[in-house]
Design a protein around this motif. Structure first.
Motif, mmCIF file in Angstrom:
data_model
loop_
_atom_site.group_PDB
_atom_site.id
_atom_site.type_symbol
_atom_site.label_atom_id
_atom_site.label_comp_id
_atom_site.label_asym_id
_atom_site.label_seq_id
_atom_site.Cartn_x
_atom_site.Cartn_y
_atom_site.Cartn_z
ATOM 1 N N LEU A 208 0.834 -1.209 0.000
ATOM 2 C CA LEU A 208 0.000 0.000 0.000
ATOM 3 C C LEU A 208 0.864 1.254 0.000
ATOM 4 N N SER A 209 1.764 1.371 0.972
ATOM 5 C CA SER A 209 2.478 2.633 1.177
ATOM 6 C C SER A 209 3.399 2.999 0.020
ATOM 7 N N ALA A 210 3.903 2.004 -0.719
ATOM 8 C CA ALA A 210 4.798 2.304 -1.841
ATOM 9 C C ALA A 210 4.037 2.679 -3.103
ATOM 10 N N ASP A 232 -11.245 -2.022 2.198
ATOM 11 C CA ASP A 232 -11.436 -2.467 0.816
ATOM 12 C C ASP A 232 -10.977 -1.405 -0.183
ATOM 13 N N LEU A 233 -11.302 -0.147 0.103
ATOM 14 C CA LEU A 233 -10.938 0.919 -0.839
ATOM 15 C C LEU A 233 -9.436 1.202 -0.837
ATOM 16 N N LEU A 234 -8.778 0.998 0.290
ATOM 17 C CA LEU A 234 -7.318 1.141 0.320
ATOM 18 C C LEU A 234 -6.663 0.058 -0.532
ATOM 19 N N VAL A 235 -7.148 -1.176 -0.408
ATOM 20 C CA VAL A 235 -6.635 -2.254 -1.262
ATOM 21 C C VAL A 235 -6.911 -1.932 -2.725
ATOM 22 N N ALA A 236 -8.117 -1.451 -3.015
ATOM 23 C CA ALA A 236 -8.467 -1.113 -4.395
ATOM 24 C C ALA A 236 -7.562 -0.020 -4.955
ATOM 25 N N ALA A 237 -7.206 0.953 -4.127
ATOM 26 C CA ALA A 237 -6.321 2.029 -4.582
ATOM 27 C C ALA A 237 -4.945 1.489 -4.943
ATOM 28 N N ALA A 238 -4.435 0.540 -4.147
ATOM 29 C CA ALA A 238 -3.131 -0.062 -4.454
ATOM 30 C C ALA A 238 -3.204 -0.892 -5.729
ATOM 31 N N LEU A 239 -4.324 -1.566 -5.956
ATOM 32 C CA LEU A 239 -4.499 -2.327 -7.191
ATOM 33 C C LEU A 239 -4.592 -1.388 -8.389
ATOM 34 N N GLY A 242 -1.357 -0.384 -9.778
ATOM 35 C CA GLY A 242 -0.564 -1.407 -10.448
ATOM 36 C C GLY A 242 -0.508 -2.723 -9.712
ATOM 37 N N GLY A 243 -0.752 -2.715 -8.395
ATOM 38 C CA GLY A 243 -0.739 -3.959 -7.627
ATOM 39 C C GLY A 243 0.541 -4.744 -7.789
ATOM 40 N N VAL A 249 -3.717 -4.417 4.755
ATOM 41 C CA VAL A 249 -4.065 -3.237 5.566
ATOM 42 C C VAL A 249 -4.895 -3.674 6.766
ATOM 43 N N GLN A 250 -4.772 -2.911 7.850
ATOM 44 C CA GLN A 250 -5.683 -3.002 8.979
ATOM 45 C C GLN A 250 -6.032 -1.578 9.404
#
Length: 306
Positions: A208-210, A232-239, A242-243, A249-250
């Motif tokens: 996430l952070s990178a 969920d939206l934080l994971v989606a943003a990382a995807l 480019g994922g 995340v927690q």
């Protein structure tokens, strides 16, 4: 990628894994688009007030074993002595002593443990903890941990700035991890802070952070009070970015009300504030010591911190 898309993927492919039964917190992990296997691991126990994110290193099964070892030792400690630094040291010793351990097998980790009105963070490597507080716009997002990485060393020395660090070719090279034969002695960093009602913690791996800018992370937290939706939206943003790595995340809410504010009343504050005006410096110092016993919010109000 939208939240709906993330949820759809989880139903059909099982790639998004989530914690269940949580009230104050929510976690999610995804392997990303470039990795075949998810070497991240996370765990939470809200009743005991402990959360952990671990990012395994070494590729394939090696990284999975390393991150799982970290989580298992944190679980063991949560159920017994609550000495989480010792738990990370045990995980380090286990990985160093494992006959199947490769030289590059290890894990980063970030652990949050509550202690009354405070929380303590322990970390190794570049898994991070952020503290989000509400306010104008997207509120304020503060990074509480400092990466144990080659690029962070360059930033700290003044050789490069934060913008250059984000694009540096060696930005994923860490200088400290749990396990790994290059780190026979493990150093663990720690930071502590009081809880304040309405504030939140974010734990994450560098997936996430990178990939996601702090401004976007803050906006997602500000616009989504539901932790499941925010995770969920934080994971989606990382995807969407480019994922390129595993993403974990927690998101953790402060207790409601925050323990430090439970004994606070406006009447008590007014009375003590009036008493403080009539005291000399020694008396105010004594009153401050008493105020600590009634909660951090009271002491902060009395002496103009908040």
């Amino acid at each position: 990628m939208s939240e709906a898309k993330v949820r759809e993927e989880s139903r059909h492919s099982g790639t998004v894994q989530r914690a269940s039964g949580a009230r104050r917190s929510a976690g999610a992990t995804h392997p990303g688009y470039k990795r075949e296997q998810n070497e991240d691991a996370y765990w939470a126990d809200e009743q005991r007030g402990v959360w952990v994110v671990a990012d395994g290193l070494g590729g394939h099964q090696a990284g999975e074993i390393a991150s799982k070892t970290v989580v298992e030792e944190i679980q063991r400690s949560a159920a017994t002595d609550r000495h989480y630094e010792r738990a990370l040291q045990r995980a380090h010793a286990l990985l160093l002593g494992d006959e199947h351990t490769a030289a590059n097998m290890g894990s980063t980790a970030v652990v949050v443990a509550e202690d009354g009105a405070y929380f303590h963070i322990y970390w190794v490597g570049d898994s991070r903890a952020y503290y989000w507080s509400p306010g104008a716009g997207s509120g304020q997002l503060k990074q509480l941990t400092n990466d144990h990485s080659y690029v962070q060393m360059l930033v700290d020395s003044g050789a490069i700035n934060s913008q250059e660090a984000a694009q540096h070719p060696n930005r994923h090279v860490i200088t400290r991890c749990i396990g790994g034969s290059t780190n026979p002695r493990l150093e663990i960093d720690r930071v502590s802070s009081p809880w304040y009602a309405g504030h939140r913690l974010l734990l994450c791996s560098d997936g996430l952070s990178a990939e996601v800018e702090p401004e976007q992370i803050a906006a997602i937290l500000a616009e989504n009070s539901d932790n499941r939706r925010a995770a969920d939206l934080l994971v989606a943003a990382a995807l969407d970015a480019g994922g390129k790595d595993n993403i974990t995340v927690q998101v953790v809410d402060a207790p409601d009300p925050a323990p430090g504010a439970q004994k606070w009343t406006s009447r008590t504050g007014k009375a003590l504030h009036a008493s403080a005006r009539g005291l000399g410096s020694r008396g105010r110092l004594l009153l401050a010591a008493c105020a600590v016993g009634t909660g951090t919010a009271l002491a902060a109000w009395l002496f103009g911190i908040i």
